[in-house]
Structures are given as structure tokens and as C-alpha cells.
Design a protein around this motif. Sequence first.
Motif, PDB file in Angstrom:
ATOM      1  N   ALA A 102      41.538 -28.081 -28.670  1.00 25.14           N
ATOM      2  CA  ALA A 102      40.537 -28.986 -28.244  1.00 25.14           C
ATOM      3  C   ALA A 102      40.222 -29.907 -29.225  1.00 25.14           C
ATOM      4  CB  ALA A 102      39.740 -28.210 -27.374  1.00 25.14           C
ATOM      5  N   VAL A 103      39.478 -29.407 -30.214  1.00 24.38           N
ATOM      6  CA  VAL A 103      38.924 -30.395 -31.178  1.00 24.38           C
ATOM      7  C   VAL A 103      39.875 -31.369 -31.942  1.00 24.38           C
ATOM      8  CG1 VAL A 103      37.871 -30.342 -33.570  1.00 24.38           C
ATOM      9  CG2 VAL A 103      36.954 -28.743 -31.799  1.00 24.38           C
ATOM     10  N   THR A 104      41.104 -30.765 -32.381  1.00 22.50           N
ATOM     11  CA  THR A 104      42.169 -31.545 -32.838  1.00 22.50           C
ATOM     12  C   THR A 104      42.550 -32.555 -31.670  1.00 22.50           C
ATOM     13  OG1 THR A 104      43.138 -29.655 -33.899  1.00 22.50           O
ATOM     14  CG2 THR A 104      44.437 -31.487 -33.700  1.00 22.50           C
ATOM     15  N   ALA A 105      42.767 -32.419 -30.400  1.00 19.92           N
ATOM     16  CA  ALA A 105      43.089 -33.232 -29.443  1.00 19.92           C
ATOM     17  C   ALA A 105      41.984 -34.284 -29.356  1.00 19.92           C
ATOM     18  CB  ALA A 105      43.429 -32.694 -28.128  1.00 19.92           C
ATOM     19  N   LEU A 106      40.659 -33.707 -29.403  1.00 23.00           N
ATOM     20  CA  LEU A 106      39.508 -35.036 -29.415  1.00 23.00           C
ATOM     21  C   LEU A 106      39.775 -35.835 -30.516  1.00 23.00           C
ATOM     22  CD1 LEU A 106      37.150 -35.603 -27.511  1.00 23.00           C
ATOM     23  CD2 LEU A 106      35.962 -34.191 -28.937  1.00 23.00           C
ATOM     24  N   VAL A 107      39.878 -35.230 -31.605  1.00 22.84           N
ATOM     25  CA  VAL A 107      39.907 -36.202 -32.837  1.00 22.84           C
ATOM     26  C   VAL A 107      41.039 -37.095 -32.768  1.00 22.84           C
ATOM     27  CG1 VAL A 107      40.359 -36.208 -35.418  1.00 22.84           C
ATOM     28  CG2 VAL A 107      38.596 -34.554 -34.512  1.00 22.84           C
ATOM     29  N   GLY A 108      42.213 -36.593 -32.123  1.00 31.03           N
ATOM     30  CA  GLY A 108      43.324 -37.379 -32.230  1.00 31.03           C
ATOM     31  C   GLY A 108      43.180 -38.728 -31.047  1.00 31.03           C
ATOM     32  N   LEU A 109      42.461 -38.181 -30.123  1.00 34.33           N
ATOM     33  CA  LEU A 109      42.120 -38.948 -29.115  1.00 34.33           C
ATOM     34  C   LEU A 109      41.285 -40.435 -29.485  1.00 34.33           C
ATOM     35  CD1 LEU A 109      42.672 -40.074 -26.185  1.00 34.33           C
ATOM     36  CD2 LEU A 109      40.637 -38.610 -25.860  1.00 34.33           C
ATOM     37  N   THR A 110      40.219 -39.900 -30.337  1.00 31.40           N
ATOM     38  CA  THR A 110      39.297 -40.561 -30.803  1.00 31.40           C
ATOM     39  C   THR A 110      39.815 -41.720 -31.906  1.00 31.40           C
ATOM     40  OG1 THR A 110      37.570 -38.985 -30.893  1.00 31.40           O
ATOM     41  CG2 THR A 110      36.843 -40.935 -32.112  1.00 31.40           C
ATOM     42  N   ILE A 111      40.698 -41.327 -32.662  1.00 26.10           N
ATOM     43  CA  ILE A 111      41.509 -42.051 -33.712  1.00 26.10           C
ATOM     44  C   ILE A 111      42.346 -43.078 -32.839  1.00 26.10           C
ATOM     45  CG2 ILE A 111      43.290 -41.990 -35.379  1.00 26.10           C
ATOM     46  CD1 ILE A 111      41.972 -39.518 -36.466  1.00 26.10           C
ATOM     47  N   LEU A 112      43.097 -42.731 -31.978  1.00 33.08           N
ATOM     48  CA  LEU A 112      43.795 -43.692 -30.948  1.00 33.08           C
ATOM     49  C   LEU A 112      43.099 -44.601 -30.362  1.00 33.08           C
ATOM     50  CD1 LEU A 112      46.501 -41.390 -29.495  1.00 33.08           C
ATOM     51  CD2 LEU A 112      46.892 -43.038 -31.237  1.00 33.08           C
ATOM     52  N   ALA A 113      41.896 -44.179 -29.975  1.00 33.19           N
ATOM     53  CA  ALA A 113      41.113 -45.202 -29.193  1.00 33.19           C
ATOM     54  C   ALA A 113      40.471 -46.132 -30.260  1.00 33.19           C
ATOM     55  CB  ALA A 113      39.736 -44.437 -28.577  1.00 33.19           C
TER      56      ALA A 113
END
Length: 81
Positions: A9-20
Motif C-alpha cells: 500500500a505504501v509503495t503504491a501510494l508513493v508511486g501514485l504520488t510520483i506519477l501525479a
Amino acid sequence: MTSEYLLIAVTALVGLTILAAAALRGWQGWLTLKTRELEQHAGHARPEIEGGVGNGMARIEIADLKERIRKLEAIAAGVDL
């Protein structure tokens, strides 16, 4: 088990933040580019016709000329308007 889900979940959230953040940066760059293009175009705007009028006025004048031509053609053909 829970730590694995938390890590995912944390990895997905960090990835989503980077993409955004990357998408936002690209959007801001695109807006800057379009703003520069509009400023450059406004600085070099040439009138559409010889009289020095803008695009809108030129279209009105062209429509007026077309109407005059239509009337002259009707007169030449002998049609009573």
C-alpha cells in the motif's frame, strides 16, 4: 502478512504520488508553452486584409462583398430583387 500489505500500500501510494507530481509538472509546462505561443502570436498579429482590420471585421467585410456580388449577378441576369 499485514506488513506485506502495508508495504504494498505504501509503495503504491508513493508511486501514485510520483506519477501525479510528474503529470502536474507536465501540465504546467504545457500551459507555459501555450501561454508563450499566445503572447508571441499576439505580438506578431497581422491584419487579415489590407485595411488593417482584425479577423472578425475582415470576415464581416468578406460576407458583405459576397452579398454585393450576389446582387450584381442577379442584376446582370435580369432578376428583380
